[in-house]
Design a protein around this motif. Structure first.
Motif, PDB file in Angstrom:
ATOM      1  N   ALA A   1       0.843  -1.202   0.000  1.00  0.00           N
ATOM      2  CA  ALA A   1       0.000   0.000   0.000  1.00  0.00           C
ATOM      3  C   ALA A   1       0.874   1.246   0.000  1.00  0.00           C
ATOM      4  N   LEU A   2       0.351   2.311  -0.601  1.00  0.00           N
ATOM      5  CA  LEU A   2       0.993   3.614  -0.573  1.00  0.00           C
ATOM      6  C   LEU A   2       0.057   4.537   0.205  1.00  0.00           C
ATOM      7  N   LEU A   3       0.560   5.066   1.337  1.00  0.00           N
ATOM      8  CA  LEU A   3      -0.309   5.750   2.278  1.00  0.00           C
ATOM      9  C   LEU A   3      -0.019   7.237   2.374  1.00  0.00           C
ATOM     10  N   THR A   4      -1.093   7.989   2.586  1.00  0.00           N
ATOM     11  CA  THR A   4      -1.009   9.375   3.021  1.00  0.00           C
ATOM     12  C   THR A   4      -1.665   9.434   4.401  1.00  0.00           C
TER      13      THR A   4
ATOM     14  N   ASP B   1      -3.044  -6.833   5.008  1.00  0.00           N
ATOM     15  CA  ASP B   1      -3.291  -7.171   3.605  1.00  0.00           C
ATOM     16  C   ASP B   1      -3.794  -5.979   2.798  1.00  0.00           C
ATOM     17  N   ILE B   2      -3.678  -4.763   3.347  1.00  0.00           N
ATOM     18  CA  ILE B   2      -4.130  -3.581   2.636  1.00  0.00           C
ATOM     19  C   ILE B   2      -3.289  -3.370   1.379  1.00  0.00           C
ATOM     20  N   LYS B   3      -3.938  -2.938   0.288  1.00  0.00           N
ATOM     21  CA  LYS B   3      -3.244  -2.742  -0.983  1.00  0.00           C
ATOM     22  C   LYS B   3      -3.709  -1.434  -1.620  1.00  0.00           C
ATOM     23  N   GLY B   4      -2.870  -0.895  -2.513  1.00  0.00           N
ATOM     24  CA  GLY B   4      -3.237   0.299  -3.250  1.00  0.00           C
ATOM     25  C   GLY B   4      -2.981   1.586  -2.480  1.00  0.00           C
ATOM     26  N   GLN B   5      -3.513   2.708  -3.014  1.00  0.00           N
ATOM     27  CA  GLN B   5      -3.316   4.019  -2.405  1.00  0.00           C
ATOM     28  C   GLN B   5      -4.477   4.343  -1.463  1.00  0.00           C
ATOM     29  N   HIS B   6      -4.110   4.863  -0.274  1.00  0.00           N
ATOM     30  CA  HIS B   6      -5.133   5.141   0.722  1.00  0.00           C
ATOM     31  C   HIS B   6      -4.791   6.403   1.503  1.00  0.00           C
ATOM     32  N   ASP B   7      -5.852   7.054   2.002  1.00  0.00           N
ATOM     33  CA  ASP B   7      -5.705   8.220   2.869  1.00  0.00           C
ATOM     34  C   ASP B   7      -6.204   7.854   4.264  1.00  0.00           C
ATOM     35  N   ILE B   8      -5.347   8.084   5.241  1.00  0.00           N
ATOM     36  CA  ILE B   8      -5.713   7.842   6.640  1.00  0.00           C
ATOM     37  C   ILE B   8      -5.692   9.174   7.353  1.00  0.00           C
TER      38      ILE B   8
END
Length: 718
Positions: free
Chosen positions: A431-434, A462-469
């Motif tokens: 995952a790629l996180l912001t 198991d998180i994948k992809g781009q996400h905003d937290i």
């Protein structure tokens, strides 16, 4: 160029930053004589040497302050400008209200040290596993050879005296939790399990419930001057035991039921019980001496911080330790008292980094400000410290804590900092996180993933992809915590002790005439004289003396002396149970009287002892030298001690020449003894064996150095 203070309606932080920048600039350029004392309101941390504001850093030698969209860097009369937010090599960036934090984080280079021996497991834990995970994983995996963690050596001694592999698990788990590669993660944990299993078999002291041996950083630096290889091998260090406790937990996380949970809990309990110094409110650096260990009244602050961040000690003990351990204004000392490592800038920076993370875990804002501020002060001039600062920023201000079950996010934001910060480009597994943190404190009001509310602040592994937290904080969960700040005293040297007889001792110290007397590992009395007489009717007794300077600071004691009444000791000569002669002793008549033990000859010495009742004994081997007489680099030999087929410990036999021998003396009379090993003998016949032993997982072990000339086995009734 002049920077004036014109708009007094600005915010407090901006107003103070501008004022301090003006003072530094005008003084450095020989301008106006500024006499006004600047009140340091809004600082993250301040001391006589530097002040850290959320948007500027000021010291007598250096000022870093915002100027428009840039950063002003002033050194004396030289000023340069730099972009306030710079692109980084690894594309991880921080933005937000705290300009100085942003600038330092974003100006860090993506450079990693080339080898594991130049990069300790703690550096991987603090920063590299988060910022340069793939490279860190390659370095961690470089230590695995044939499925085992291969030992590396930097000091004078080898396994089982110095063991650098114990803390490898801290690095191995850090990268394993960050990378989506379960096969490699399990391979690391399998290697870690073999390491711990080997340590449980050979270097676990069952009597004390702790592991023995010292980490490389202690070799030659943090051990008393009288200690030889056997003494160091018998030490039970806080760092070594914390590392193994954490390793066992990490192995169980990926290889369930590898270790009994009760055994892991028991190890943590023994650490908390035996290392805790209640009068000082801190954990001892090491337990040392045989047969009765003594806790040195000194702290290794890196090891103390590791005990907190790994969860080895309770929350209450962590809170007490962080508030009670004495620090200095603007500095987290490497040790308390000072043991002469102040010149080691890398260890100082690493200690400050670990202390800052531990402070956040324990909720101690005062301790965090001091340690984070000191790391900033080092980072403005040191690329090494800057790298650590970036990791500490991620682990505290953003609260990122990778674990086996996912990415835990528990921010810790001091009141002096701004209300908003954002981390972009952070890679976690696939995952790629912001990550955005709003507010201050450590109480989480809400946490959202892509706008959806989460029940807890843990991202699934198991998180994948781009996400905003986004995390919203709603203040502090408790009091600031407090710190103890003062001048760090220097540890006194162990006293010199001369044994006039088995009962009479002369004690000397250039620092004090006051000494603590230890009998059987416990404080007996405080004396203010240079002589001591053991009481008349003593049984077998261990005696040592510790220098006490003005009732304020102590250090390591002298070597322990063992008083043994003649009636309580029996010696079985080795030449009565093994063949004599050999090649080590040049004189044939001398060789004919002695036993030579190598891997080829007399590799197993068997002694028989009969007793009428079951009882406790000490066993030790009296021996001459081995090949140390002709080769100074061969420092000790190893033998495995067993009683009735039960392994009791690894005997370390330090070489005694050439410093212990001269042509004018009778070498045959210059024998030494191993440290006593406590055993239980059964009623009836007992078989005691001393076996040739070489460790697994140690590269290039020198078999020639594993040669000894044993004289006799001593059996001492406790």
């Amino acid at each position: 160029m002049r920077i004036g203070v014109k708009d007094m309606t600005r915010t407090a932080a901006t107003r103070i930053t501008a004022s301090v920048a003006a003072v530094a600039l005008l003084s450095g350029l020989g301008g106006c004589d500024v006499k006004e004392e600047i009140e340091k309101i809004g600082a993250v941390y301040t001391c006589d040497d530097f002040t850290v504001y959320p948007d500027s850093f000021v010291s007598p030698q250096l000022t870093i302050a915002p100027r428009g969209d840039s950063i002003m860097i002033l050194r004396g009369d030289v000023m340069q400008m730099a972009a306030a937010v710079a692109d980084t090599v690894d594309c991880v960036a921080v933005t937000g209200d705290d300009v100085l934090v942003n600038y330092l984080f974003n100006s860090g280079k993506g450079v990693i040290h080339p080898g594991y021996d130049a990069l300790t497991p703690y550096e991987i834990y603090v920063s590299e596993a988060l910022l340069n995970t793939d490279s860190a994983a390659l370095i961690v995996d470089s230590r695995i050879s044939s499925g085992e963690v291969a030992e590396y050596l930097r000091g004078a001694y080898r396994w089982p005296v110095v063991m650098a592999d114990a803390s490898w698990g801290i690095a191995a788990s850090s990268v394993s939790w960050m990378i989506d590669d379960d096969a490699r993660a399990k391979a690391r944990m399998q290697a870690l399990k073999r390491l711990v299993d080997n340590d449980l078999k050979y270097v676990f002291d069952r009597r004390e419930g702790l592991f023995i041996g010292v980490p490389p950083e202690m070799d030659g630096h943090l051990i008393p001057g009288w200690a030889n290889a056997a003494d160091a091998a018998a030490m039970m260090t806080l760092e070594g035991n914390v590392a193994r406790h954490y390793a066992m937990r990490c192995v169980n996380a990926l290889l369930p039921d590898s270790y009994d949970g009760q055994s892991i809990d028991d190890l943590a309990k023994r650490i908390s019980q035996l290392y805790w110094l209640p009068n000082l409110g801190m954990l001892s650096q090491t337990l040392y001496q045989r047969p009765y260990p003594i806790a040195v009244t000194a702290a290794d602050n890196l090891a103390q911080a590791a005990a907190v961040v790994t969860g080895t000690v309770s929350d209450a003990m962590a809170a007490k330790m962080l508030s009670s351990t004495q620090l200095e204004a603007g500095r987290v000392p490497v040790t308390y008292p000072d043991q002469g490592l102040g010149h080691d800038s890398r260890r100082a920076a690493l200690t400050a980094a670990m202390w800052a993370i531990a402070s956040a875990r324990a909720g101690n804002y005062d301790a965090w400000r001091l340690s984070y501020g000191s790391l900033v002060a080092m980072a403005v001039d040191s690329e090494y410290a800057l790298r650590l600062l970036r990791g500490v920023t991620l682990r505290t201000l953003f609260g990122l804590d990778p674990a086996a079950d996912g990415l835990h996010i528990n921010p810790f934001v001091d009141e002096s900092l701004g209300d908003y910060r954002r981390l972009s480009g952070f890679r976690y597994r696939d995952a790629l996180l912001t990550v955005t943190v709003r507010g201050k404190g450590d109480v989480i009001a809400s946490v959202t993933l892509d706008g959806e509310q989460l029940p807890q602040s843990v991202l699934p592994r198991d998180i994948k992809g781009q996400h905003d937290i986004e995390i919203m904080l709603s203040g502090s969960s408790g009091a600031p915590g407090g710190v103890t700040v003062g001048t760090i005293p220097t540890m006194p040297a162990p006293p010199e002790v001369i044994m006039d007889s088995q009962r009479k001792f002369e004690i000397k110290s250039p620092e004090t005439s006051q000494f603590i007397v230890y009998l059987d590992g416990a404080v007996s009395e405080l004396i203010e004289r240079n002589s001591y007489d053991l009481y008349n009717a003593a049984p077998v007794t261990a005696i040592s003396f510790e220098a006490d300077v003005s009732n304020e600071v102590t250090g390591y004691s002298s070597r322990s002396y063992l008083y043994i009444p003649a009636a309580d000791s029996l010696s079985i000569p080795c030449n009565a149970v093994a063949h004599t002669g050999g090649r080590v002793l040049a004189k044939k008549d001398l060789a004919a009287k002695h036993v030579e033990s190598t891997r080829y000859k007399n590799a197993r010495l068997t002694f028989r002892f009969r007793t009428d009742e079951t009882g406790d004994y000490y066993l030790r081997l009296r021996y001459l030298d081995g090949l140390g007489v002709v080769n100074r680099n061969r420092q000790y030999a190893l033998r495995l001690l067993c009683v009735n087929g039960r392994q009791e410990g690894v005997m370390v036999l330090p070489q005694r020449g050439p410093d212990r021998w001269s042509a004018a003396e009778d070498w045959a009379a210059m024998n030494g003894t191993t440290l006593p090993v406590a055993v239980t003998m059964e009623a009836g016949d007992n078989e005691i064996t001393v076996e040739y032993f070489t460790p697994d997982g140690v590269r290039d072990f020198d078999h020639d150095s594993n040669t000894i000339i044993p004289i006799a086995l001593e059996i001492i009734k406790q």
